[in-house]
Design an enzyme around this catalytic site. Structure first.
Site, PDB file in Angstrom:
ATOM      1  N   GLU A   1       0.554  -1.743   0.346  1.00  0.00           N
ATOM      2  CA  GLU A   1       0.214   0.201   0.045  1.00  0.00           C
ATOM      3  C   GLU A   1       0.675   1.478  -0.309  1.00  0.00           C
ATOM      4  O   GLU A   1       1.942   1.061   0.457  1.00  0.00           O
ATOM      5  CB  GLU A   1      -0.824   0.342   1.090  1.00  0.00           C
ATOM      6  CG  GLU A   1      -1.257  -1.541   1.132  1.00  0.00           C
ATOM      7  CD  GLU A   1      -2.802  -1.442  -0.009  1.00  0.00           C
ATOM      8  OE1 GLU A   1      -3.117  -0.392  -0.433  1.00  0.00           O
ATOM      9  OE2 GLU A   1      -3.050  -2.365  -0.119  1.00  0.00           O
TER      10      GLU A   1
ATOM     11  N   HIS B   1      -8.084  -3.806  -0.123  1.00  0.00           N
ATOM     12  CA  HIS B   1      -6.721  -2.102  -0.104  1.00  0.00           C
ATOM     13  C   HIS B   1      -6.210  -2.010   1.555  1.00  0.00           C
ATOM     14  O   HIS B   1      -5.202  -0.957   1.781  1.00  0.00           O
ATOM     15  CB  HIS B   1      -7.505  -0.719  -0.420  1.00  0.00           C
ATOM     16  CG  HIS B   1      -7.913  -1.201  -2.482  1.00  0.00           C
ATOM     17  ND1 HIS B   1      -6.934  -0.920  -2.759  1.00  0.00           N
ATOM     18  CD2 HIS B   1      -8.852  -0.539  -2.795  1.00  0.00           C
ATOM     19  CE1 HIS B   1      -7.979  -1.439  -4.386  1.00  0.00           C
ATOM     20  NE2 HIS B   1      -9.385  -1.585  -4.016  1.00  0.00           N
TER      21      HIS B   1
END
Length: 262
Positions: free
Chosen positions: A7, A163
């Site tokens: 990320e 995510h």
């Protein structure tokens, strides 16, 4: 197989420049055992844009307090390599392969982060398996699908938060194991070649003349051409300041931004 899914700092529209890794997670999958055998996760403290925006936190679930006390990227990279070594994965070439969902993590993000942080990109991170390619080959589907679509096609539910890096790694690991159960073969699908690495700022020396330049492609022919045009003379040889001649593109891949050559 080592599933990896970064990320990074983000915002609506274009990402910040430079974009920085803020979560460095992995899940180790044993195809022999058909199971996940270990996990690694580290948040990473961004240094160029240290404040996470609301968009980034809402997308990833990563909070400002998660990254404020985290190691900077060079330490996070070293910790990840130490974790790989602790499982005996760095003892010989080909002992394992990274698995990513797409090309971005290892073709784009990691090389750019290493360049921004001025640390070498270890060779072990320069080849990987794109699980989308394996999914397409095994099921006869399009390789342009995302992780949620692959899970659905395999009859699996999304677990955790999409995510969030460690959750994505766990879900990709589940995809890997389901594909393996259906007879998938996991072979390297992608490589990062020196010419694909980020542009390289250099300092070139020719006698008493010194010039700051940027090598757009890490190819020896491009470097010789750039040096020739910079000094307006034919250049047939480039070496490090301690006299080691550069003779291959692979040697250019090892240079750090700002390296001095003559």
């Amino acid at each position: 197989l080592v599933v990896l899914d970064f990320e990074a700092t983000c915002r609506e529209g274009e990402p910040p420049e430079p974009q920085e890794i803020i979560e460095f997670p992995s899940v180790l999958v044993s195809l022999r055992e058909g199971a996940v055998v270990a996990e690694h996760e580290s948040f990473v403290r961004p240094v160029f844009h240290p404040r996470l925006g609301a968009f980034c936190t809402e997308l990833t679930g990563i909070r400002q307090e998660d990254v404020d006390g985290a190691p900077a990227f060079p330490e996070a990279l070293a910790a990840h390599q130490a974790w790989l070594a602790s499982h005996g994965l760095l003892e010989r070439d080909g002992a394992f392969a990274f698995v990513t969902c797409g090309e971005w993590d290892l073709r784009s993000m990691l090389p750019r982060q290493c360049a921004a942080s001025r640390v070498p990109l270890p060779r072990v991170y320069r080849r990987w398996i794109n699980v989308k390619t394996i999914f397409a080959r095994t099921l006869g589907r399009s390789a342009s699908v995302g992780m949620p679509e692959m899970l659905s096609a395999l009859g699996l539910e999304l677990e955790g938060r999409h995510h969030r890096g460690i959750d994505d790694c766990r879900n990709i690991a589940r995809i890997v194991l389901e594909l393996a159960a259906r007879g998938a073969s996991f072979e390297i699908t992608s490589h990062l070649y020196p010419s694909q690495m980020p542009a390289l700022p250099l300092t070139l020396h020719l006698g008493a003349h010194v010039r700051e330049v940027t090598l757009k492609k890490r190819q020896l022919a491009s470097l010789l051409g750039l040096a020739g045009s910079t000094f307006r003379t034919k250049v047939a040889r480039v070496e490090t300041m301690d006299g080691v001649e550069l003779t291959s593109d692979e040697e250019l891949a090892e240079l750090l931004p700002g390296a001095a050559l003559r």
